[in-house]
Design an enzyme around this catalytic site. Structure first.
Site, PDB file in Angstrom:
ATOM      1  N   CYS A  44      14.111  10.663   5.823  1.00 18.53           N
ATOM      2  CA  CYS A  44      14.177  10.236   7.229  1.00 18.53           C
ATOM      3  C   CYS A  44      15.581  10.373   7.800  1.00 18.53           C
ATOM      4  CB  CYS A  44      13.692   8.800   7.367  1.00 18.53           C
ATOM      5  SG  CYS A  44      14.651   7.646   6.373  1.00 18.53           S
ATOM      6  N   GLU A  77       9.910   1.423  10.275  1.00 17.87           N
ATOM      7  CA  GLU A  77      11.010   2.334   9.910  1.00 17.87           C
ATOM      8  C   GLU A  77      10.437   3.740  10.000  1.00 17.87           C
ATOM      9  OE1 GLU A  77      14.095   1.296   9.104  1.00 17.87           O
ATOM     10  OE2 GLU A  77      13.500  -0.779   9.373  1.00 17.87           O
ATOM     11  N   GLU A  82      11.243  16.560  13.917  1.00 11.16           N
ATOM     12  CA  GLU A  82      11.726  16.282  12.555  1.00 11.16           C
ATOM     13  C   GLU A  82      11.142  17.381  11.651  1.00 11.16           C
ATOM     14  OE1 GLU A  82       9.822  12.844  10.714  1.00 11.16           O
ATOM     15  OE2 GLU A  82      11.723  12.309   9.777  1.00 11.16           O
ATOM     16  N   LYS A 140       0.858  -1.188   0.000  1.00 16.36           N
ATOM     17  CA  LYS A 140       0.000   0.000   0.000  1.00 16.36           C
ATOM     18  C   LYS A 140       0.890   1.232   0.000  1.00 16.36           C
ATOM     19  CE  LYS A 140      -1.623   2.844   2.620  1.00 16.36           C
ATOM     20  NZ  LYS A 140      -1.439   3.999   1.707  1.00 16.36           N
TER      21      LYS A 140
END
Ligand code: NAD
Length: 490
Positions: free
Chosen positions: A293, A259, A394, A183
């Protein structure tokens, strides 16, 4: 041909779900926009729960034959997919740039790296080794340990590396002998869907790789984690979604690999090669416009080289060309998530109010030619207070807050002062210092004197809230297997 006509050509992309041997449409569809122009690039079906269940049915059925397919045969197929991806590199790269906005050269590199995982895992498919030993207390007993494929895997991927992150999961899972329901992100599903066509043409049997798209996506996670036939959820994305999926997976004790995000420090010590550090910081900060990331999120620079580093780094940041990814001169493309530019602006404004000094950037770009997208200029701030969002969260944008450090202990303490633990960059000419800090950093990856952390043959994974599990390398394949020991009285 102008960029606009290229985008318009893609407006004809009308994707379908991939469920077993069927290509399925749905009554409701959703559109995918080019983040540089907000033009429609294509549309995808909005899968209902029943479509996801049908995909699980297909993957379960295909698993019976796929797990018994000889590793050599699986390897040959994966190699063919690798070759086909490279043959379609130009087309795929353009598609990635259209759905994510990154510069075309970065998209080309993404296709190459995605294909590389195909080759690596084709080879690893032939090396799924076990262990044999005589029983500990009984010399007549042989103990065999074998690794077997888990079964049906739900793979959920984000938008920032839409092909690469799908490929990294899919190749490892298929090499292990699992079947997959992929997905991709609703913001950028097109290149992942193209992976399905490429795999089909390479000869991958029906049902081994199924692909569903949905917007909003929440019910997909509910169905995948609620169905006991799905033996693993392999997720890449934000911490919030990761936690939600882990909680849902607890119902069936479905395995998860997560992750997740990073808040990655970039440490520059007083003995660093400053020019090399600046070059690497630029790449580590601006890859995919800072939406990676493993991006350098905050720069911790020794006070004795702070002025010089800031001068060199901000000069390099000012020189970056912001624009649509299809323009060959572009270094920094648009932000993908709607509202990203105003979220970033507010974090920059907060830092300035809290006492940070703006060195460059920091204001929305007033360019008519970029008014169709969400662009933000490369921005540098110094003396950013440690409790501001630019430091604690982040950022996912081209903004670099610089903080001073005065010694190793302070650098390590500051780098570790976060709930994240994905990557840390270290610049120093001292091997002793590099090893000392590498040992003390709470992180899954340490990158010393370079800008690129990853490689297909080594596993990537985070500690603390950056995730659970590994991707890449032999460990990445092992994640899709379980171990079984067979104890034999011979
Ligand atoms: P996201 O969590 O919003 O979405 C990721 C995927 O999860 C998408 O496909 C989305 O549709 C899907 N999703 C969201 N809610 C769901 C649900 N309830 N059920 C099923 N699927 C659901 O993340 P994003 O914004 O797409 O990606 C950015 C994040 O990903 C950043 O935090 C980034 O650091 C992280 N990331 C991590 C890595 C890594 O390897 N650690 C790599 C790339 C990106």
């Amino acid at each position: 041909m102008t960029d606009t006509t290229i985008a318009t050509e893609y407006a004809e992309i009308r994707e379908l779900l991939r469920i077993g041997n069927r290509r399925v449409d749905t009554p409701e569809r959703f559109e995918i926009l080019d983040p540089a122009t907000s033009q429609v690039v294509g549309s995808c079906p909005n899968a209902a729960a029943a479509d996801v269940i049908a995909a699980i049915d297909a993957a379960e059925e295909a698993f019976v034959a796929w797990k018994r397919t000889a590793p050599d045969a699986r390897a040959r197929l994966l190699r063919k997919v690798h070759d086909a991806l490279l043959q379609e590199q130009d087309e795929l790269a353009r598609l990635i740039t259209l759905e994510v906005g990154k510069p075309l050269r970065e998209s080309r590199a993404e296709v190459e790296y995605a294909a590389e995982f195909g080759l690596w895992y084709a080879e690893e498919a032939r090396r799924i080794y076990g262990r044999t030993a005589l029983g500990g207390s009984d010399a007549k007993t042989w103990m065999h340990l074998v690794r077997q494929p888990l079964g049906v895997v739900g793979a959920i991927t984000p938008w920032n590396y839409p092909l690469l992150l799908a490929a990294r999961k899919v190749f490892a899972a298929l090499a292990a002998g699992c079947t997959v329901i992929l997905k991709p992100s609703e913001l950028a599903p097109l290149s992942a869907l193209r992976l399905g066509y490429v795999a089909e043409r390479a000869g991958l049997p029906d049902g081994v790789l199924n692909i569903v798209t949905a917007n909003p996506p929440d019910h997909v996670g509910d169905v995948l984690s609620g169905d006991p036939r799905v033996r693993k959820i392999s997720f890449t994305g934000s911490i919030g979604t990761g936690k939600q999926l882990m909680e849902a997976s607890a119902r069936n004790l479905t395995r998860v690999s997560l992750e997740l995000g990073g808040n990655n420090p970039f440490l520059v010590f007083e003995d660093a090669d400053l020019e090399a550090a600046v070059d690497a910081a630029l790449v580590a900060k601006l890859r995919n416009g800072g939406q990676t990331c493993v991006c350098a999120n905050r720069l911790l620079v020794h006070e004795s080289v702070l002025d010089e580093f800031t001068r060199l780094f901000s000069a390099a940041m000012r020189n970056q060309v912001v624009g649509p990814g299809l323009e060959p001169t572009t270094d920094v493309g648009p932000l993908v998530q709607p509202g990203a530019a105003s979220r970033i602006q507010s974090a920059v404004d907060d830092a300035v109010s809290a006492g940070a000094t703006l060195v460059c950037g920091g204001l929305p770009l007033a360019r008519e030619d970029l008014s169709g997208g969400s662009f933000y200029p490369p921005t540098v701030l110094r003396d950013v207070p440690p409790d501001t969002r630019l430091v604690t969260e982040e950022t996912f944008g081209p903004v670099a807050p610089i903080e001073p450090i005065s010694n190793i202990d302070e650098a390590v303490e500051s780098a570790n002062r976060t709930d994240y633990g994905l990557a840390v960059y270290v610049f120093t000419e001292s091997l002793r210092k590099a090893l000392r800090v590498s040992e003390d950093l709470e992180t899954g990856i340490v990158v010393v004197n370079r800008a690129a952390p990853s490689g297909v043959h080594f596993p990537q994974g985070g500690v603390k809230q950056s995730g659970i599990g590994l991707e890449g390398g032999p460990e990445g394949l092992e994640e899709f297997t379980f171990s079984k020991y067979i104890s034999i009285n011979a």
